[in-house]
Scaffold this motif. Structure first.
Motif, PDB file in Angstrom:
ATOM      1  N   LYS A 224      52.426  22.350 -23.273  1.00  0.00           N
ATOM      2  CA  LYS A 224      53.494  21.909 -24.743  1.00  0.00           C
ATOM      3  C   LYS A 224      53.763  22.590 -25.801  1.00  0.00           C
ATOM      4  O   LYS A 224      53.780  22.285 -27.035  1.00  0.00           O
ATOM      5  CB  LYS A 224      53.142  20.619 -25.098  1.00  0.00           C
ATOM      6  CG  LYS A 224      53.113  19.468 -24.277  1.00  0.00           C
ATOM      7  CD  LYS A 224      54.696  19.194 -23.636  1.00  0.00           C
ATOM      8  CE  LYS A 224      55.194  18.423 -22.945  1.00  0.00           C
ATOM      9  NZ  LYS A 224      56.953  18.577 -22.783  1.00  0.00           N
ATOM     10  N   GLU A 265      56.630  14.392 -36.836  1.00  0.00           N
ATOM     11  CA  GLU A 265      56.518  13.705 -35.379  1.00  0.00           C
ATOM     12  C   GLU A 265      57.553  14.727 -34.242  1.00  0.00           C
ATOM     13  O   GLU A 265      56.110  14.441 -32.836  1.00  0.00           O
ATOM     14  CB  GLU A 265      57.878  12.632 -35.538  1.00  0.00           C
ATOM     15  CG  GLU A 265      57.329  11.395 -36.691  1.00  0.00           C
ATOM     16  CD  GLU A 265      56.820  10.665 -35.794  1.00  0.00           C
ATOM     17  OE1 GLU A 265      56.610  10.653 -34.583  1.00  0.00           O
ATOM     18  OE2 GLU A 265      55.509  10.272 -37.581  1.00  0.00           O
ATOM     19  N   THR A 266      57.759  15.841 -34.709  1.00  0.00           N
ATOM     20  CA  THR A 266      58.438  16.315 -33.314  1.00  0.00           C
ATOM     21  C   THR A 266      56.834  17.237 -32.801  1.00  0.00           C
ATOM     22  O   THR A 266      56.622  17.284 -31.432  1.00  0.00           O
ATOM     23  CB  THR A 266      58.725  18.294 -33.816  1.00  0.00           C
ATOM     24  OG1 THR A 266      60.309  17.146 -34.444  1.00  0.00           O
ATOM     25  CG2 THR A 266      59.861  18.911 -32.917  1.00  0.00           C
ATOM     26  N   ARG A 268      54.230  15.464 -32.667  1.00  0.00           N
ATOM     27  CA  ARG A 268      53.395  14.485 -31.755  1.00  0.00           C
ATOM     28  C   ARG A 268      54.328  14.239 -31.124  1.00  0.00           C
ATOM     29  O   ARG A 268      53.180  13.804 -29.621  1.00  0.00           O
ATOM     30  CB  ARG A 268      52.952  13.423 -32.788  1.00  0.00           C
ATOM     31  CG  ARG A 268      52.345  13.079 -34.036  1.00  0.00           C
ATOM     32  CD  ARG A 268      52.267  12.126 -34.730  1.00  0.00           C
ATOM     33  NE  ARG A 268      51.783  10.949 -34.199  1.00  0.00           N
ATOM     34  CZ  ARG A 268      52.119   9.320 -34.236  1.00  0.00           C
ATOM     35  NH1 ARG A 268      52.570   9.602 -35.437  1.00  0.00           N
ATOM     36  NH2 ARG A 268      51.798   8.672 -34.025  1.00  0.00           N
ATOM     37  N   GLU A 269      55.783  14.273 -30.606  1.00  0.00           N
ATOM     38  CA  GLU A 269      56.627  13.746 -29.426  1.00  0.00           C
ATOM     39  C   GLU A 269      55.861  14.954 -28.701  1.00  0.00           C
ATOM     40  O   GLU A 269      55.720  14.688 -27.326  1.00  0.00           O
ATOM     41  CB  GLU A 269      57.861  13.705 -29.935  1.00  0.00           C
ATOM     42  CG  GLU A 269      57.922  12.375 -30.622  1.00  0.00           C
ATOM     43  CD  GLU A 269      59.743  13.348 -30.776  1.00  0.00           C
ATOM     44  OE1 GLU A 269      60.541  13.148 -30.846  1.00  0.00           O
ATOM     45  OE2 GLU A 269      59.662  11.860 -31.957  1.00  0.00           O
TER      46      GLU A 269
END
Length: 285
Positions: A224, A265-266, A268-269
């Motif tokens: 990721k 948030e991006t 973490r996702e």
């Protein structure tokens, strides 16, 4: 080498913010209520503690080389100086206010009425622009009391939070000027003094840039990493260090604080874990 003479407000919020900035720049000097002048122990500068409305004139005349002053004061007095830097603190606005019980219809309310202010030039310029003819009472302080004692139907004064107006039974109705702290300099600075000013501005820029950025560390699965660094590119590129746990890495980067909150948030996702956000003391580009 002669010292750079720096004028700052002797008391008030602008004074506190200015002193804090110089301390963050690592410049050491003594401050006290009765002090009118102080010499830095580790930077070639003398600090002059003056009334804020005197600072533009002192800088124009060369009594001070540099000064920190509110933009509202500089424009009001119209002195011939250079603006070295907009400092971004001590932000406020110059506004018109009337008693709270007044049903305010618009700027035409002030036609033929009297307004108390310490900023007659800025006020007159605004009224002329709006085509309003009002009587201006010049008051050096405690402007908010004018309606209560029958001196004026309204006031024009500096507003930060609005608390002073509220406590005096007034409400803000028109904003006429936005202001912040400026560093101004004498137009005839010697080459020697300009070198000192540039050195000072270098420190200020480093401090202020650091205040708007954060050092971010996080752990992420290797699969990721590309997704995460797309939203945290950093100053040039992130630092990526393999962790002992196979398939994972630690990513280090410097981000604007606003960018961090927009993209957290991006991250973490995408699988980011153990996210640390650390303040930066100084930041040199």
């Amino acid at each position: 080498m002669s010292n750079l003479k720096i004028a700052i407000q002797k008391s008030g919020r602008l004074s506190d913010d200015s002193i804090k900035l110089f301390k963050e720049c690592g410049i050491k000097f003594e401050v006290g209520k009765s002090k009118l002048k102080s010499t830095s122990r580790n930077f070639p500068a003398d600090f002059l503690f003056l009334r804020d409305d005197d600072i533009p004139g002192y800088v124009e005349d060369g009594v001070a080389d540099v000064g920190i002053v509110g933009e509202n004061v500089l424009v009001e007095y119209g002195k011939d100086v250079d603006t070295a830097k907009a400092l971004g603190f001590s932000k406020c606005r110059l506004s018109l206010a009337v008693p709270r019980e007044v049903d305010y219809p618009g700027i035409e309310y002030f036609e033929g009425k009297s307004i108390a202010t310490s900023y007659p030039n800025l006020l007159k310029k605004y009224l002329d622009k709006k085509g309003v003819n009002a009587q201006i009472h010049i008051i050096s302080g405690s402007v908010e009391i004018a309606p209560g004692i029958g001196l004026a139907e309204g006031v024009c004064d500096i507003v930060s939070t609005g608390g002073t107006l509220l406590s005096n039974g007034l409400k803000e109705v028109e904003e006429i000027f936005q202001s912040e702290a400026l560093m101004i300099s004498n137009k005839g600075l010697s080459d020697e003094k300009r070198v000192l000013l540039e050195s000072l501005l270098f420190r200020i820029n480093a401090v202020q840039k650091a205040q708007s950025h954060k050092y971010v560390l996080l752990n992420a699965p290797n699969a990721k990493i590309d997704d995460i660094i797309r939203v945290m590119p950093g100053m040039r590129s992130p630092t990526i260090t393999p962790l002992k746990q196979e398939g994972w890495s630690s990513i280090h980067s410097v981000l604007k604080e606003s960018d961090f909150w927009e993209n957290i948030e991006t991250m973490r996702e995408a699988g980011a874990e153990g996210i640390l956000v650390i303040p930066i003391e100084k930041m040199i580009s």
